[in-house]
Design an enzyme around this catalytic site. Sequence first.
Site, mmCIF file in Angstrom:
data_model
loop_
_atom_site.group_PDB
_atom_site.id
_atom_site.type_symbol
_atom_site.label_atom_id
_atom_site.label_comp_id
_atom_site.label_asym_id
_atom_site.label_seq_id
_atom_site.Cartn_x
_atom_site.Cartn_y
_atom_site.Cartn_z
ATOM 1 N N CYS A 89 -1.021 0.255 2.146
ATOM 2 C CA CYS A 89 -1.149 -0.634 0.985
ATOM 3 C C CYS A 89 -0.049 -1.687 0.917
ATOM 4 C CB CYS A 89 -1.160 0.179 -0.311
ATOM 5 S SG CYS A 89 -2.596 1.269 -0.475
ATOM 6 N N HIS A 336 -7.237 -4.045 -6.098
ATOM 7 C CA HIS A 336 -6.290 -3.675 -5.052
ATOM 8 C C HIS A 336 -6.930 -3.853 -3.674
ATOM 9 C CE1 HIS A 336 -3.289 -1.715 -2.752
ATOM 10 N NE2 HIS A 336 -3.518 -0.452 -3.073
ATOM 11 N N CYS A 366 3.588 1.789 -3.540
ATOM 12 C CA CYS A 366 3.412 3.008 -2.747
ATOM 13 C C CYS A 366 2.490 2.709 -1.575
ATOM 14 C CB CYS A 366 2.855 4.132 -3.611
ATOM 15 S SG CYS A 366 1.316 3.739 -4.459
#
Length: 380
Positions: A89, A336, A366
Site C-alpha cells: 500500500c 484506496h 501501513c
Amino acid sequence: MRDAVIVEAVRTPVGKRNGGLSGVHPADLSAYVLRGLAERSGIDPAEVDDVVWGCVSQAGEQTGDIGRTAVLAAGWPESVPGVTVDRQCGSSQQTVSFAAAGLIAGQYDVVVAGGVESMSRVPMGFSSQGANPMGEQFQARYEGVRPNQGVGAEMIAERWGFSRTQLDEFSLASHEKAAAAQDSGAFDAELLPVATLDGTVAADEGVRRGGSIEKLAGLKPAFREDGVITAGNSSQISDGAAALLMTTSEKAAELGLTPIARVHTAVLAGDDPIIMLTAPIPATKKALRRSGLSVDDIGVFEVNEAFAPVPLAWLAELGADPKALNPQGGAIALGHPLGGSGARIMTTLVHEMRAGGIRYGLQTMCEGGGQANATILELL
C-alpha cells in the site's frame, strides 16, 4: 548541499470499483497524470531523468513495468525511463523516498514519483491467485498463520479496545470531512478531471453524504462473525493515479520552477507482519526522532485509513491533535487505489500545507508485511 523539493503534484479523482474510471486502462490513467503534471508545471518532459511508479498488483494490465509503459503512453520522449515499485500500500509513497534519495545523491536532477492502481480491472490479490507467496520458512516462523489485513485490523481494535461505535464514528467523520472539502473546493488545485467514453470524472466518487451511525451499525462484520470491522469502517476498493514532480532547489531555479515543499525526513519501519497494520506508529516515532521535531511541531498528519483502527491506534500512541489528522477525510471516504494511494495522499498533503501555510506535514501508511513509510515535508 543538494536537496529534494516538490514543485507540482496532481492526481485523478479516485473512482469507485466499477465506477467512472473502470473503463480506463491503468497505463492510460497513469499517462493522464503524467501529461497533466507536465502541463501544470510547464516542464519539458525531456528534462525528466526517471519516472518512479508505484503499483501493487503487477499482473495482467499492470505488468510489464507499467512505469515505463506510462511514459510512452503519455507521449513523452523515448529517452525518459520508468521503473515500477511495490511496497504494497505504500508503493507510491516509497517512490517519493526513492526520488528524493536519487536527487540528493546526484543521480537525478528532475524526477517524477507517483503511482496507479486500477482495482476494478486488476483485482486485489490477482497476482497471487493459486499461489503461496509466503513459502515454508515464513509459515514455520509464524506457526502457519497467513497474514490477513482485515484480521489484523480486528486485532488492533481488540488490542487498543476500540468499540464498533468508535470505529463507525471515525468513519462517518471521514466522509463528513471529505464532503466538506469537496464543497469548499479544497481538492480543486490537485485534481485532474478525467474524460472517459462515458463522461468526465471530476470528483472523488466514494464520498457518501447523509450517513449515520445507525446505518453503519447495520453492516455485517467482514472478517470475524463477532468482529467490528465492516465495509463501512474500511477503505474502499478504488481506481486512481497521482504524480509529483521533484527536483532540487538549484535545478528548480534554473528551470524557473517554484518549489512547494522540501522532503525533510523520510524513514521506514517494520513491525509484526501478522497484525500487519501497526508499523505507522514506530515509523512516525522514528521520523520525529531523526528530524528533531516533536508531534506538536507538525501541523497536519495524513495517516492512511486502511481500516479505522489504524489511525485511531496511531493517534492513541502518538498523542497528536485529532483535528490535525486527515483534515479532509481519508481512504474510508476517498478510496484506496493501493499503488496510487501514497502519491494521492502526498499530493493532498502538499496542497493542504500550501493552502493553510502549514510549515510541517507528516504522512504515514501501513503496508503489507508489517511495514510503513513515514515522510515529513517542510513548506517552502
